[in-house]
Design a protein around this motif. Structure first.
Motif, PDB file in Angstrom:
ATOM      1  N   SER A 120      25.808 -11.317  96.989  1.00 34.77           N
ATOM      2  CA  SER A 120      24.409 -11.511  97.366  1.00 34.77           C
ATOM      3  C   SER A 120      24.269 -11.617  98.879  1.00 34.77           C
ATOM      4  O   SER A 120      23.364 -11.013  99.483  1.00 34.77           O
ATOM      5  CB  SER A 120      23.867 -12.773  96.695  1.00 34.77           C
ATOM      6  N   ARG A 124      22.159  -9.043 101.305  1.00 35.04           N
ATOM      7  CA  ARG A 124      21.149  -9.510 102.264  1.00 35.04           C
ATOM      8  C   ARG A 124      21.463  -9.028 103.684  1.00 35.04           C
ATOM      9  O   ARG A 124      20.573  -8.594 104.411  1.00 35.04           O
ATOM     10  CB  ARG A 124      21.059 -11.037 102.238  1.00 35.04           C
ATOM     11  N   ASN A 127      20.739  -5.315 103.844  1.00 43.09           N
ATOM     12  CA  ASN A 127      19.287  -5.088 103.863  1.00 43.09           C
ATOM     13  C   ASN A 127      18.725  -5.320 105.254  1.00 43.09           C
ATOM     14  O   ASN A 127      17.859  -4.576 105.717  1.00 43.09           O
ATOM     15  CB  ASN A 127      18.583  -5.988 102.851  1.00 43.09           C
TER      16      ASN A 127
END
Length: 195
Positions: A120, A124, A127
């Motif tokens: 995760s 992130r 992104n």
């Protein structure tokens, strides 16, 4: 955990796994450093042999690598190469972890939760990088549009002058750690003249 893992020792420049191979193991760095690299040619971005491998991350003590290939059945999306002498890694094979999940579901759940947290954080971070790149391309597009709209104003005697201001130090072209001065300013101003 130690019963299902093994300590592997690597020397500088030694390959731990290569991009495109079927490596499905999880590694934790106990000592030393590991560089994560991609080959732009294997990504389909450039022709093979035009540029070398590009470093995209560095793993240090306490960090892990190989999580993506552990989860899915696809070949490794990058290469891992030892970046320091005497690097020690704790290696967990996919099969050993599967047995652990069956024998002790509570520990299996905790490991899965930790891997999900790591993945995760990586998503992130990626992104954020994609958003920065998209904005960079957006501003570059409008700079090009503005220059082309004003191109009629320049000739061999009167240049078209523009100031390019870059605020992201990772995108600086003229200053920074690789420059002569080594001083990194808050922003970089470049005056460009088009004839």
């Amino acid at each position: 955990m130690l019963e299902i893992s093994e300590i592997k020792q690597y020397q500088y420049g030694e390959h731990i796994f290569d991009e495109g191979t079927d490596s499905h193991d999880l590694y934790v760095v106990l000592e030393g450093k590991v560089d994560i690299l991609i080959d732009p040619a294997l990504q389909g971005n450039v022709e093979e042999g035009t540029i070398g491998m590009k470093k995209i991350a560095e793993k240090i003590q306490g960090t892990s690598l190989g999580e993506i290939s552990l989860i899915d059945k696809y070949p490794s999306p990058n290469s891992a190469i030892c970046a320091s002498k005497d690097t020690k890694l704790l290696r967990f094979s996919k099969d050993a972890l599967a047995r652990l999940y069956q024998d002790d579901p509570d520990i299996g759940y905790k490991i899965t939760q930790n891997i999900a947290t790591i993945l995760s954080a990586k998503v992130r971070e990626r992104n954020s990088l994609v958003a920065q790149q998209a904005l960079s391309n957006y501003y570059l597009y409008f700079l090009c549009e503005e220059l082309s709209a004003e191109a009629y104003q320049c000739d061999s005697i009167i240049p078209l002058n523009k100031k390019l201001v870059i605020r992201d130090k990772h995108q600086f072209m003229l200053s920074g750690s690789d420059s002569i001065s080594g001083v990194v300013p808050k922003k970089e101003d470049i005056d460009i003249a088009f004839f």
